[in-house]
Design a protein around this motif. Structure first.
Motif, PDB file in Angstrom:
ATOM      1  N   TYR A   1      -1.897 -30.964   1.391  1.00 42.50           N
ATOM      2  CA  TYR A   1      -1.256 -30.179   0.333  1.00 42.50           C
ATOM      3  C   TYR A   1      -1.696 -30.836  -0.962  1.00 42.50           C
ATOM      4  CZ  TYR A   1       2.455 -27.174  -1.489  1.00 42.50           C
ATOM      5  OH  TYR A   1       3.157 -26.185  -2.127  1.00 42.50           O
TER       6      TYR A   1
ATOM      7  N   ASP B   1      -7.858 -28.598   1.395  1.00 40.45           N
ATOM      8  CA  ASP B   1      -6.458 -28.247   1.177  1.00 40.45           C
ATOM      9  C   ASP B   1      -6.054 -27.128   2.130  1.00 40.45           C
ATOM     10  OD1 ASP B   1      -4.075 -27.012   0.120  1.00 40.45           O
ATOM     11  OD2 ASP B   1      -4.455 -28.098  -1.726  1.00 40.45           O
TER      12      ASP B   1
ATOM     13  N   HIS C   1      -2.523 -26.457   2.736  1.00 40.38           N
ATOM     14  CA  HIS C   1      -1.124 -26.096   2.567  1.00 40.38           C
ATOM     15  C   HIS C   1      -0.741 -25.576   1.176  1.00 40.38           C
ATOM     16  CE1 HIS C   1      -0.820 -28.115   6.372  1.00 40.38           C
ATOM     17  NE2 HIS C   1       0.478 -27.932   6.428  1.00 40.38           N
ATOM     18  N   SER C   2      -1.588 -25.714   0.168  1.00 40.57           N
ATOM     19  CA  SER C   2      -1.229 -25.220  -1.164  1.00 40.57           C
ATOM     20  C   SER C   2      -1.164 -23.701  -1.159  1.00 40.57           C
ATOM     21  CB  SER C   2      -2.263 -25.669  -2.205  1.00 40.57           C
ATOM     22  OG  SER C   2      -2.138 -27.032  -2.492  1.00 40.57           O
TER      23      SER C   2
ATOM     24  N   ARG D   1      -5.282 -22.931  -2.575  1.00 44.36           N
ATOM     25  CA  ARG D   1      -5.582 -23.332  -1.200  1.00 44.36           C
ATOM     26  C   ARG D   1      -7.087 -23.322  -0.958  1.00 44.36           C
ATOM     27  NH1 ARG D   1      -2.161 -20.645   3.334  1.00 44.36           N
ATOM     28  NH2 ARG D   1      -0.712 -22.074   2.377  1.00 44.36           N
TER      29      ARG D   1
END
Length: 124
Positions: free
Chosen positions: A59, A88, A90-91, A96
């Motif tokens: 994240y 990434d 989880h952003s 993401r």
């Protein structure tokens, strides 16, 4: 400042007790070190011990965005050293994935931040 960011996928069972699981993404942020003078002998061993891969995901771009805006004022020159072992996962969109870096830079630049990025990708 050394901040550890990660993502955690949590599975919740539905309220009616049926076996329908939904995944929920959570962000993990841990301040590991805040110092003006990094000393290898003192600071490095605990940092290496804390890099344990327990977060289950990355994240990254969203947490960096939150951290920079919450810590620094626009216009202040900032140097970010990013060490990551993955993309990434989880952003929220548009932060993401690998494209999230572009969205992060654009957003911070438009907000008046001046950042020099140094990114190290660890491939295992």
């Amino acid at each position: 400042r050394v901040v550890k960011f990660g993502g955690l996928t949590v599975f919740d069972e539905s309220e009616d007790g049926k076996v329908r699981w939904t995944a929920r993404q959570e962000m993990l942020r841990t301040m590991l070190l805040e110092t003006m003078r990094f000393q290898n002998a003192t600071h490095l061993p605990p940092l290496l011990d804390s890099w344990d891969g327990t977060s289950q995901g990355t994240y990254m771009w969203h947490m960096i965005h939150i951290d920079i805006q919450g810590t620094y004022k626009p216009g202040t020159p900032i140097r970010v050293h990013l060490i990551t072992d993955g993309v990434d996962t989880h952003s929220p969109v548009p932060l993401r994935g690998i494209e999230g870096m572009d969205a992060l830079q654009k957003n911070l630049r438009e907000a008046g931040y001046r950042i020099q990025w140094n990114i190290i990708l660890l491939l295992f």
